[in-house]
Design a protein around this motif. Structure first.
Motif, PDB file in Angstrom:
ATOM      1  N   LEU A 110       0.853  -1.181   0.000  1.00 49.84           N
ATOM      2  CA  LEU A 110       0.000   0.000   0.000  1.00 49.84           C
ATOM      3  C   LEU A 110       0.892   1.235   0.000  1.00 49.84           C
ATOM      4  O   LEU A 110       1.945   1.257   0.649  1.00 49.84           O
ATOM      5  N   ALA A 111       0.476   2.250  -0.727  1.00 49.93           N
ATOM      6  CA  ALA A 111       1.156   3.545  -0.698  1.00 49.93           C
ATOM      7  C   ALA A 111       0.208   4.545  -0.033  1.00 49.93           C
ATOM      8  O   ALA A 111      -0.954   4.660  -0.421  1.00 49.93           O
ATOM      9  N   VAL A 112       0.706   5.240   0.975  1.00 50.68           N
ATOM     10  CA  VAL A 112      -0.122   6.142   1.762  1.00 50.68           C
ATOM     11  C   VAL A 112       0.536   7.515   1.808  1.00 50.68           C
ATOM     12  O   VAL A 112       1.722   7.642   2.135  1.00 50.68           O
ATOM     13  N   ARG A 113      -0.248   8.524   1.455  1.00 45.69           N
ATOM     14  CA  ARG A 113       0.242   9.904   1.559  1.00 45.69           C
ATOM     15  C   ARG A 113      -0.568  10.620   2.625  1.00 45.69           C
ATOM     16  O   ARG A 113      -1.800  10.644   2.572  1.00 45.69           O
ATOM     17  N   LEU A 114       0.133  11.218   3.591  1.00 44.42           N
ATOM     18  CA  LEU A 114      -0.524  11.799   4.752  1.00 44.42           C
ATOM     19  C   LEU A 114      -0.443  13.323   4.752  1.00 44.42           C
ATOM     20  O   LEU A 114       0.544  13.910   4.304  1.00 44.42           O
ATOM     21  N   GLU A 115      -1.501  13.926   5.286  1.00 40.19           N
ATOM     22  CA  GLU A 115      -1.504  15.359   5.598  1.00 40.19           C
ATOM     23  C   GLU A 115      -1.779  15.492   7.088  1.00 40.19           C
ATOM     24  O   GLU A 115      -2.765  14.954   7.590  1.00 40.19           O
ATOM     25  N   GLU A 116      -0.904  16.173   7.793  1.00 40.00           N
ATOM     26  CA  GLU A 116      -1.082  16.334   9.236  1.00 40.00           C
ATOM     27  C   GLU A 116      -1.860  17.607   9.549  1.00 40.00           C
ATOM     28  O   GLU A 116      -1.902  18.548   8.763  1.00 40.00           O
ATOM     29  N   HIS A 117      -2.487  17.587  10.730  1.00 36.50           N
ATOM     30  CA  HIS A 117      -3.084  18.808  11.258  1.00 36.50           C
ATOM     31  C   HIS A 117      -1.967  19.809  11.571  1.00 36.50           C
ATOM     32  O   HIS A 117      -0.934  19.436  12.134  1.00 36.50           O
ATOM     33  N   ARG A 118      -2.205  21.060  11.229  1.00 40.72           N
ATOM     34  CA  ARG A 118      -1.288  22.122  11.640  1.00 40.72           C
ATOM     35  C   ARG A 118      -1.999  22.953  12.708  1.00 40.72           C
ATOM     36  O   ARG A 118      -2.962  23.661  12.402  1.00 40.72           O
ATOM     37  N   PRO A 119      -1.560  22.867  13.946  1.00 40.45           N
ATOM     38  CA  PRO A 119      -2.301  23.520  15.031  1.00 40.45           C
ATOM     39  C   PRO A 119      -2.236  25.034  14.938  1.00 40.45           C
ATOM     40  O   PRO A 119      -1.179  25.617  14.657  1.00 40.45           O
ATOM     41  N   ALA A 120      -3.389  25.669  15.180  1.00 35.08           N
ATOM     42  CA  ALA A 120      -3.460  27.125  15.177  1.00 35.08           C
ATOM     43  C   ALA A 120      -3.773  27.674  16.561  1.00 35.08           C
ATOM     44  O   ALA A 120      -3.434  28.814  16.873  1.00 35.08           O
ATOM     45  N   ALA A 121      -4.423  26.861  17.404  1.00 37.77           N
ATOM     46  CA  ALA A 121      -4.812  27.323  18.740  1.00 37.77           C
ATOM     47  C   ALA A 121      -5.188  26.126  19.601  1.00 37.77           C
ATOM     48  O   ALA A 121      -5.481  25.037  19.099  1.00 37.77           O
ATOM     49  N   VAL A 122      -5.171  26.363  20.908  1.00 34.98           N
ATOM     50  CA  VAL A 122      -5.707  25.395  21.866  1.00 34.98           C
ATOM     51  C   VAL A 122      -7.172  25.735  22.089  1.00 34.98           C
ATOM     52  O   VAL A 122      -7.532  26.908  22.238  1.00 34.98           O
ATOM     53  N   TRP A 123      -8.021  24.730  22.090  1.00 35.12           N
ATOM     54  CA  TRP A 123      -9.458  24.934  22.276  1.00 35.12           C
ATOM     55  C   TRP A 123      -9.861  24.441  23.664  1.00 35.12           C
ATOM     56  O   TRP A 123      -9.718  23.266  23.976  1.00 35.12           O
ATOM     57  N   GLN A 124     -10.364  25.352  24.498  1.00 35.41           N
ATOM     58  CA  GLN A 124     -10.836  24.990  25.826  1.00 35.41           C
ATOM     59  C   GLN A 124     -12.271  24.495  25.719  1.00 35.41           C
ATOM     60  O   GLN A 124     -13.195  25.275  25.511  1.00 35.41           O
TER      61      GLN A 124
END
Length: 262
Positions: A110-124
């Motif tokens: 299998l070939a897998v291409r990933l996109e990660e979350h890029r954090p912008a803020a902490v959510w309370q």
């Protein structure tokens, strides 16, 4: 000796035609059964077990080994029977993975291409559990401790308004630049009222209204409050911008209400 000529199909007796038809049907069914059996063998054959996964794309928050260890137990089937949609979901269940594209590579990979979350803020969260907001305004679960050193602002509000809060943060940031202050926290109440906390410790109530109205009140405040703090020679501690004829401020040791003009 002469050879008997074969009768045309239409001239054959009914029982002969029926037998021929039954025989043809049996042959078709037998062929279909053999094809199905061959397909089932192909699907289950160890020869086509998934033996390798090639991973590329964003790998800043996870190692290849971590991703494989988290995703592999969720993968069901071999090269032919694996559901690619389920495969995508298996990789997207890995912490920090926002999107995964999965494709087959003949004969057993299998070939897998990933996109990660890029954090912008902490959510309370209102439930007491902190999450993160990515740059698309989406909430996601991850270890908040992983971003403690990133200097991210803190947001709060109704979960479905995360994108709205992120957009307002981007609009308010440049407004407060003249004060040499950064927005460290931005909150949206269920009634639609905005409040911010600056990195110098000051808390500001911005109130409700359209984005343009809120930004206008903030800009007016930023333009005039330096005169107030300079006059009283005290740092800003709190300001309430919800007044129609100005704003109320609390300086350290001083409380006053200041009228402003547009």
């Amino acid at each position: 000796m002469s050879r008997a000529a074969a009768l045309p199909l239409a001239e054959q007796p009914m029982d002969v035609r029926l037998m021929n038809g039954v025989a043809s049907g049996v042959f078709v069914l037998a062929g279909a059964a053999l094809a199905a059996a061959a397909l089932m063998w192909l699907v289950r054959a160890p020869l086509f077990t998934i033996r390798g996964i090639e991973i590329d794309g964003d790998l800043g928050r996870n190692s290849v080994n971590t991703i494989r260890a988290n995703a592999m137990p969720r993968l069901k089937g071999n090269f032919f029977s694996l559901d690619l949609q389920q495969g995508r979901e298996a990789f997207e269940a890995v912490p920090w993975v926002r999107n995964a594209v999965v494709r087959r590579v003949w004969p057993d990979r299998l070939a897998v291409r990933l996109e990660e979350h890029r954090p912008a803020a902490v959510w309370q969260g209102e439930d007491g559990n902190d999450r993160l907001v990515n740059t698309h305004g989406e909430l996601f679960d991850a270890n908040v401790g992983d971003v403690e050193d990133d200097g991210l602002p803190v947001f709060s509000g109704p979960d479905e308004e995360a994108a709205t809060v992120l957009a307002m943060y981007a609009k308010l940031q440049p407004v407060f630049k003249p004060l040499d202050a950064e927005l460290s926290e931005l909150h949206l109440s269920h009634r639609g009222s905005w409040s911010v906390e600056l990195d110098n410790g000051a808390t500001l109530e911005l109130g409700r209204g359209s984005d343009d109205e809120v930004l206008a009140r903030a800009a007016r405040f930023v333009r005039t409050v330096p005169e107030v703090t300079a006059r009283w020679r005290a740092p800003l501690e709190y300001a309430d911008l919800r007044h129609t004829d100005g704003y109320a401020v609390r300086l350290r040791g001083v409380t006053t209400k200041t009228k402003t003009t547009n």
